[in-house]
Each structure stands twice: as C-alpha cells, then as structure tokens.
Scaffold this active site. Structure first.
Site, PDB file in Angstrom:
ATOM      1  N   GLU A   1       0.854  -0.890  -0.044  1.00 46.69           N
ATOM      2  CA  GLU A   1       0.003  -0.062   0.381  1.00 46.69           C
ATOM      3  C   GLU A   1       0.491   1.178  -0.035  1.00 46.69           C
ATOM      4  OE1 GLU A   1      -3.257   2.624   2.097  1.00 46.69           O
ATOM      5  OE2 GLU A   1      -2.985   0.631   3.076  1.00 46.69           O
TER       6      GLU A   1
ATOM      7  N   LYS B   1      -8.343 -14.876  16.363  1.00 46.38           N
ATOM      8  CA  LYS B   1      -8.262 -15.130  14.406  1.00 46.38           C
ATOM      9  C   LYS B   1      -9.884 -13.918  14.425  1.00 46.38           C
ATOM     10  CE  LYS B   1      -4.104 -17.588  13.929  1.00 46.38           C
ATOM     11  NZ  LYS B   1      -3.258 -18.931  13.072  1.00 46.38           N
TER      12      LYS B   1
ATOM     13  N   ASP C   1       1.811 -14.204  13.554  1.00 46.51           N
ATOM     14  CA  ASP C   1       0.971 -14.937  12.476  1.00 46.51           C
ATOM     15  C   ASP C   1      -0.107 -13.883  11.782  1.00 46.51           C
ATOM     16  OD1 ASP C   1      -1.845 -16.591  11.709  1.00 46.51           O
ATOM     17  OD2 ASP C   1      -1.224 -18.090  13.705  1.00 46.51           O
TER      18      ASP C   1
ATOM     19  N   HIS D   1      -2.358   9.901  -1.459  1.00 59.45           N
ATOM     20  CA  HIS D   1      -2.587   9.015  -2.068  1.00 59.45           C
ATOM     21  C   HIS D   1      -2.564   8.478  -3.350  1.00 59.45           C
ATOM     22  CE1 HIS D   1      -3.478   5.732   1.105  1.00 59.45           C
ATOM     23  NE2 HIS D   1      -3.689   6.943   2.179  1.00 59.45           N
TER      24      HIS D   1
END
Ligand code: ADP
Length: 554
Positions: free
Chosen positions: A238, A370, A446, A544
């Site tokens: 990004e 998660k 993770d 951006h």
C-alpha cells in the site's frame, strides 16, 4: 519313384521353411526361448516387432535382442494406440513395470485369452524411468525430475511428500512447480523460488511449497521509544503507508518521543467441555474457582514447558457447557502452541477428577483467536499495551501540517463517535490494522492475528492551554513473538533484528516480545497521528493519488 518329392500341403511347407530359417538363428544365439516355442508358451500374447513372423492366426513374436527383454508377456496395446506404440517404450520402463505387466497378462489368460483393454497414458508408455541391474525400483531421489513428474501424475508419489522422499526441499519445490505448470497449462515463473532456504519452511511454516511471494519492505522512523531510537520495518504493497508512518515517527521523535508500557500479558486458550446437567457444570466451576484446586492445575500446566506459566483461569457457563479460558505467560513466543499443550495436560488431569466431563473441543472460540470478539477487547490477549506522546503545537503545524484543535475534533467525531455509531468492537482508531499488518508481515508474525492485534482506541486531547497535543493509543491484544513460527525465517529474522528483538531475550524471557509489542503500538500511534493530520487538513486523497497510482496509470 523312390526320390519323388512328397506331396506337401501348404501348412507343412510353411513349417519346413520356418525351421530352416530358425536353425542358423539358434546357432547365432540371437533368438529367445519365446521365439522358439511361441505357440506353446505365449499363445495369447501379441507383440509387434521388426520381424513379424505369423505363427498362429493372430499371434506375432519378437526377435533378436528385443526378444530377450520380453521374456515376460507384454500388455496388449489397443489398436488406436499402436501407432504411438511404434515408438517403443524403453526397455528400462518395461523392466520396472514388469510386475504390472504380469498382472495384466495373467488377467488376459484368465479371461480365456480375450484381450482386455488396459488403458495406459501414451506419456507414461513413452517415458523412460530408471532401474538398477537387479531389476529393483531405485529410490525416487535418483530419478530425473521428469521421471518423478510422471510418477506424481500416476499417483505413485504424493506431491506433499516430495520433501521427505527426496531429502531435498529445493528440488521438491522445483518438481512441484513443474507439476503445477502442467496441471494449469500456464507458467508460474513470476513466483520466485531460487536462492531461498526452503528447509527452514519445511514442517513449520508452509506445505506444498512452490516458491515465495516477495513483498516490498520499507522502514519508518527511527522513532524515539522509551528513550531509545527504534527503526520500524514494514512489509506492504500500500503506497503512502510507510511514508505516512514515517512522518508520524518524525513528529513524535522531534517532540521528545513516546512512552509505552505493557499492562498485561498472557496468551489464552478456551476449551469447551460439557456435563450431564447444569448442576454438574456449576459444581465444576466452583471447584476450579477454589484457589487450592487452581494451584494444583497450575502445577500441571507449568510442568509442560520451560516458559509457559499459567496466570488465570476464567470459566463461563452456557447451559451445561463450560468454556474454560486459560491465560498464560509464554516468554518470547506468541504462545498458541505452548498454551494448547498446557491446556491439554490440564484437561487430561480434569478428566480423571470429573468423569462426567466431555471435552467438545480444545478451542471453544472464547479464546478468541483470529476472530473479532469483545472478550479480547475487554480482557486482553497477548500483550496489552498503552502508549503516549506529547506533540508540540509547532510540530503539529510544521510536520503534520494541521492544528491541535482540528485533530482533537476529528478524533472525537471519527474514532470515537463514528466507530460507536458503527457498533465497532475495538475499532476506535483510524487505521491501526495497516501498521500492525505491515509489521506482522515483515517480522514473521501470524498475520491472521491482526484481527485482534489491531484492537485500538486512539485518544487525543489539547493541553498546555490548547497549544500542544496529547495522544494515546491503547491496544489490549497485540499477539506477537520473537521465537517460533515465521520469526526464524531469514528475512523475517533480519527485520526483527532491525528492531533489536531477534530471537529469545538473553536478559529476561519475554522481554523481546514485550519490546516488539511496544514498537508496534508506538508505530500505530505514529500512523494515527499522520493519517488524522492528513484527513483534518484534507490532504489524504492528494497524497494517495501521488503515491498509490503510478504516473502511467492516471
Ligand atoms: P508458539 O507457542 O508461539 O506457537 P512455538 O510452538 O514454536 O511457538 O514455541 C516456541 C518454542 O521456542 C518453544 O519450544 C520454546 O521452548 C522455545 N523458546 C526458546 N526460547 C524461548 C523464549 N525466550 N520464550 C518462549 N519460548 C522460547
């Protein structure tokens, strides 16, 4: 007439000619037994050769050296494959598959000589593989890649076992890529694989490996954190993210730096168990809540690891089911394996005491791993971290290009009220998950745990008569480790080293993972400052468009 020629019939004449042809061949030793007695032993076998000699109506035999190789009956090749069959299979292949061929012909004989079609892939028939002189199968690793590919396609070798069969992780990757390209009928060249130590991945990080996906890594900072300068590696695709975080780091560092503390630590696992009724379930909870019993369970838990130390058990009843949330310190490891191992030992112990207890699952989702949940937000999981900084008014103007009041107002409207109106749990921030995920990727964490690790509330206040900005981020569930999982891979390990937290802490177990959690929280604070500043000043779209879109892609 004594010497008158006998009145031979065509069949007898044929036999005489045949024997006359055979005699010199036998003496020259270029014929096999099979040729000599084809009609006795091999009456139902069909084979083509350079020398087609009709013995019975539809039988042929092979001659010379080739015949020696064919001492065993050969499989029937259907008519439509006979053209391909002219490219004879290699003798090595035939030998290696001789047992299969035997079976085929036995079946044919059992079926009264009726020819059964034995489908064989032309690829297989035409591809050679190797055998040793004793006609024994040789180890897979001694075959060529192409030969192994054939075996993979036939299911004789399993793709996921390539590493163990070959004892060579890089070669396993190469062959698996060949197989995938063939299956997909397309190239996967852009996925790199060379120059990577796949032995470090094997059995730990990934299965069915075909290469790796490179992600650009940038660094933000250094940021002054608790008096030391820390550089932050971020892996991301990004645009703007690293630049924006870097700007926030600059604002914080030039203002005197960030302070950060760990308020709680402990990885959690919550198995679900069921009892015959609610009375038994509540008796169980009372038993666990008794301190002596808890200490006994803690002794069992702690015995399973040098590092795992049980710190709490919290039970929640739902009907006759009980969710037992274990929380434990796991040193520098993120700790999921460690806590699961300890919990298993405790459950074994509990099953002896409570024979009415049935374990439904080692994870009953109250862990919560998660997935979004309020329990991580309120109770914490992994490291609970708080971070603060005072940004002077002139730096807000000069570096962040906005003003204190605009930032404070926007924070209330967006991060507090906006998120509340959206019914958010743990999402009272601008983009904590951006920074968390980029650091997770860079340092071998993770990544699925970015769900709860990104829980964050960002608060801003004007102070010193409205001159300066006081900012905090509170992150109750940052789940990180500096040992185990992907942290030992070379690139990820090097990124941990940039932060200064590679591997196990030599001073105190857990100190490296603590520092990593603090680094993440301070980087999140930098990211919050910079994005909120850009939003309040109306710069967001402009930057951006500048960083996210290539000039050729307007
Ligand atoms: P996790 O529990 O995070 O899934 P692992 O199962 O790989 O990670 O466990 C971490 C391993 O690293 C364990 O075998 C543990 O004994 C070892 N270890 C070495 N040093 C440390 C440390 N400082 N803190 C925690 N674990 C450590």
């Amino acid at each position: 007439m004594l010497f008158a020629p006998p009145n031979l019939e065509t069949k007898e004449l044929f036999w005489i000619i045949y024997i006359l042809i055979l005699i010199p061949k036998v003496f020259a030793k270029v014929m096999s037994v099979r040729e000599l007695f084809p009609f006795f032993k091999w009456g139902f076998n069909i084979r083509r050769s350079n020398f087609l000699v009709p013995i019975l109506s539809n039988n042929v035999i092979v001659t010379g050296e080739e015949a020696v190789q064919y001492e065993k009956p050969l499989p029937y090749i259907p008519q439509h494959n006979q053209q391909q069959q002219k490219q004879q299979p290699s003798q090595e292949y035939i030998q290696q598959n001789s047992s299969e061929n035997n079976n085929i012909n036995e079946n044919n004989n059992i079926n009264n000589g009726k020819e059964q079609e034995q489908p064989q892939s032309p690829d297989v028939v035409n591809q050679p593989t190797k055998t040793n002189n004793n006609n024994k199968k040789i180890p897979i690793k001694e075959l060529s890649n192409e030969e192994i590919l054939i075996k993979l396609e036939k299911g004789e070798v399993l793709a996921y076992k390539l590493e163990s069969e070959l004892g060579d992780c890089s070669r396993a990757v190469e062959i698996r890529r060949m197989l995938l390209e063939k299956q997909l009928s397309k190239k996967i060249e852009p996925i790199p694989y060379e120059g990577y130590d796949f032995a470090k991945v094997q059995g730990q990080c990934c299965e069915n490996v075909i290469g790796y996906v490179p992600i650009p890594v940038g660094t933000a900072g250094p940021i002054q954190l608790n008096g030391s300068l820390v550089t932050i590696p971020m892996a991301t695709t990004e645009g703007c993210l690293v630049a924006s975080t870097h700007r926030g780091c600059k604002a914080i560092t030039e203002s005197g730096g960030a302070k950060c503390t760990i308020t709680s630590r402990g990885m959690t696992r919550a198995p679900v168990v069921r009892f015959s009724d609610i009375v038994k379930a509540s008796e169980f909870v009372s038993w666990i809540n008794d301190n002596d019993n808890y200490q006994a369970l803690k002794a069992v838990f702690d015995s399973t690891s040098r590092f795992a130390r049980l710190s709490a058990i919290k039970c929640t009843i739902a009907g006759r089911s009980v969710y037992i949330r274990f929380k434990c310190d796991t040193g520098d490891a993120m700790g999921m394996n460690m806590v699961s191992k300890g919990v298993e030992a405790v459950l074994d112990h509990l099953k002896i005491i409570f024979d009415d207890m049935t374990l439904l699952s080692i994870s009953g989702n109250m862990c919560t791993d998660k997935k979004p949940s309020s329990i991580n937000w309120t109770e914490g999981r992994g490291r609970s971290v708080v971070c603060e900084a005072m940004i002077t008014g002139d730096i807000v103007q000069r570096v962040l290009k906005t003003n204190v009041q605009a930032l404070v107002d926007l924070n209330i409207a967006k991060n507090l009220i906006g998120s509340a109106m959206a019914g958010s749990i743990g999402g009272f921030n601008a983009h904590a998950s951006n920074i968390v995920t980029a650091i997770f990727l860079a340092t071998g964490q993770d990544c699925a745990q970015n769900v709860e690790s990104s829980n964050c509330i960002t608060q801003m206040e004007a102070c010193n008569d409205g001159q300066d900005l006081y900012i905090t981020v509170t992150m109750p569930s940052i789940e990180v480790g500096t040992v185990g999982g992907g942290t030992s891979l070379p690139a990820q390990s090097a990124c941990l080293d940039i932060i200064g937290v590679k591997g196990s802490s030599s001073s105190k177990p857990g100190a490296n993972a603590d520092q990593l959690a603090k680094t993440i929280a301070s980087a999140v604070m930098a990211g919050e400052l910079s994005l909120m500043a850009a939003l309040s000043a109306g710069h967001l779209m402009k930057s951006h468009l500048q960083y996210n879109r290539a000039k050729t892609n307007n």
